[in-house]
Design a protein around this motif. Structure first.
Motif, short mmCIF file in Angstrom:
data_model
loop_
_atom_site.label_atom_id
_atom_site.label_comp_id
_atom_site.label_asym_id
_atom_site.label_seq_id
_atom_site.Cartn_x
_atom_site.Cartn_y
_atom_site.Cartn_z
N UNK A 16 1.05 11.08 0.57
CA UNK A 16 0.56 10.78 -0.60
C UNK A 16 -0.78 10.42 -0.68
N UNK A 17 -1.56 10.19 0.27
CA UNK A 17 -3.06 10.29 0.26
C UNK A 17 -3.43 11.60 0.14
N UNK A 18 -2.77 12.48 0.75
CA UNK A 18 -3.13 14.24 0.73
C UNK A 18 -3.06 14.43 -0.91
N UNK A 19 -2.13 14.18 -1.51
CA UNK A 19 -1.72 14.54 -2.62
C UNK A 19 -2.78 13.94 -3.73
N UNK A 56 -7.06 6.19 -7.19
CA UNK A 56 -5.84 6.67 -6.78
C UNK A 56 -5.69 6.66 -5.21
N UNK A 57 -6.65 6.72 -4.50
CA UNK A 57 -6.54 6.65 -2.86
C UNK A 57 -5.94 5.15 -2.24
N UNK A 58 -6.84 4.20 -2.99
CA UNK A 58 -6.16 2.64 -2.95
C UNK A 58 -4.73 2.52 -3.31
N UNK A 59 -4.51 2.97 -4.49
CA UNK A 59 -3.19 2.81 -4.77
C UNK A 59 -2.04 3.63 -3.75
N UNK A 60 -2.57 5.04 -3.19
CA UNK A 60 -1.77 5.49 -2.14
C UNK A 60 -1.44 4.66 -0.93
N UNK A 61 -2.61 3.94 -0.69
CA UNK A 61 -2.63 3.14 0.52
C UNK A 61 -1.83 1.80 0.38
N UNK A 62 -1.79 1.40 -0.78
CA UNK A 62 -1.48 0.02 -1.17
C UNK A 62 0.17 -0.05 -1.29
N UNK A 63 0.53 1.15 -2.08
CA UNK A 63 2.03 1.05 -2.67
C UNK A 63 2.96 1.95 -1.98
N UNK A 64 2.57 2.58 -0.96
CA UNK A 64 3.40 3.83 -0.26
C UNK A 64 4.67 3.04 0.28
N UNK A 65 5.74 3.66 0.40
CA UNK A 65 6.91 3.12 0.68
C UNK A 65 6.61 3.10 2.35
N UNK A 80 4.19 -2.56 7.21
CA UNK A 80 2.82 -2.11 7.24
C UNK A 80 2.17 -3.01 6.06
N UNK A 81 0.79 -3.25 6.50
CA UNK A 81 0.11 -3.89 5.46
C UNK A 81 -1.46 -3.29 5.26
N UNK A 82 -1.98 -3.12 4.14
CA UNK A 82 -3.31 -2.71 3.98
C UNK A 82 -4.35 -3.53 2.96
N UNK A 89 -18.90 1.50 -6.36
CA UNK A 89 -18.35 2.55 -7.17
C UNK A 89 -18.19 3.96 -6.57
N UNK A 90 -18.72 4.14 -5.39
CA UNK A 90 -18.34 5.40 -4.68
C UNK A 90 -18.02 5.31 -3.31
N UNK A 91 -17.56 4.08 -2.71
CA UNK A 91 -17.04 3.84 -1.48
C UNK A 91 -15.97 2.92 -1.36
N UNK A 92 -14.93 3.17 -0.51
CA UNK A 92 -13.77 2.22 -0.52
C UNK A 92 -13.47 2.18 0.99
N UNK A 93 -13.34 0.93 1.76
CA UNK A 93 -13.17 0.84 2.91
C UNK A 93 -11.91 0.04 3.21
N UNK A 94 -10.91 0.51 4.00
CA UNK A 94 -9.39 -0.06 3.81
C UNK A 94 -9.21 -0.37 5.51
N UNK A 95 -8.54 -1.31 5.70
CA UNK A 95 -8.14 -1.80 6.80
C UNK A 95 -6.45 -1.72 6.74
N UNK A 96 -5.62 -1.09 7.72
CA UNK A 96 -4.24 -0.95 7.80
C UNK A 96 -3.69 -1.34 9.15
#
Length: 249
Positions: A16-19, A56-65, A80-82, A89-96
């Protein structure tokens, strides 16, 4: 210590992230750290792109099955939790944080099984092209690692070995030319020059060149970007050295 670098080229719908990244080709995700035990995995991902791409990337990490870096293509029952650590505006940092089940696996867990504890990971994700750099003790079974990885990936991704070397080696690896580029990037760059990709106006676009070379467009784009990045940094470093004033005693 040994360095192992390889890439996975995902098929559409398999990651999903690749898509999401394929829809936003100027966006990239890289891991800042990656650690795994036999049961769990923790990682921090750093994405750069436009606000729409980051959404789109945030959604891919947070809503994937399933965990976005799992090699499964459906819900494998893992917990899994994220969490978003930072967003501009141009940067997103995620913890999983991912707790696996017997029916799911990942590159880090396969590495843990065959290369042992203490493996360090660095990743770069552009489009459906996912590059992994592993630093390991050299005491594990690399052949068994790749066999298990190939079985886990199945038809969802094409695997490509890019480099394996001793991290303390003082000489360039056999897969690098005089330019310091891996042979795949060197070949892509030469083909681009020969077919007029760098002419102005261009005589061929990246899609046509990829078709001519019989490689996926995203793979060729990745190779050219990395080659350009390496040569640009090499050029700037050379200019800085040449421009340094002579030392005085």
């Amino acid at each position: 210590m040994r360095e192992l670098v390889f890439a996975l080229e995902y098929e559409p719908g398999c990651n999903k992230v690749g898509d999401a990244l394929a829809d936003h080709p100027d966006t990239r995700v890289r891991s800042l750290s990656l650690h795994a035990t036999a049961e769990q995995l923790w990682r921090v991902d750093h994405a750069n792109g436009t606000p729409d791409a980051l959404d789109a990337i945030e959604d891919a990490f947070l809503t994937s099955d399933y965990y976005a870096d799992c090699l499964a293509t459906g819900d494998c029952g893992a917990t899994q939790t994220a969490h978003v650590l930072d967003r501009t505006d141009d940067t997103l940092v995620l913890y999983s944080d991912w707790e696996r089940t017997n029916s799911c696996t990942s590159v880090p867990h396969i590495a843990h099984d065959h290369l042992g504890d203490g493996v360090l990971f660095e990743t770069r994700h552009e489009g459906r092209h996912y590059t992994w750099r592993l630093i390991h003790s050299g005491e594990g079974d690399v052949a068994a690692f790749f066999a298990a990885l190939e079985a886990a990936v199945g038809d969802c991704a094409r695997m490509e070995m890019l480099r394996t070397a001793d991290t303390t080696a003082s000489v360039r690896g056999a897969d690098e030319r005089e330019s310091g580029l891996p042979s795949e990037q060197e070949s892509a760059l030469l083909a681009a020059v020969e077919h007029g990709y760098y002419e102005s106006p261009r005589e061929i676009d990246v899609g046509e060149l990829a078709e001519h070379l019989d490689v996926p467009r995203s793979t060729l784009t990745y190779r050219l970007r990395r080659a350009e990045e390496h040569l640009a940094k090499q050029h700037v470093a050379g200019e800085q050295v040449q421009g340094e004033p002579p030392t005085t005693r």
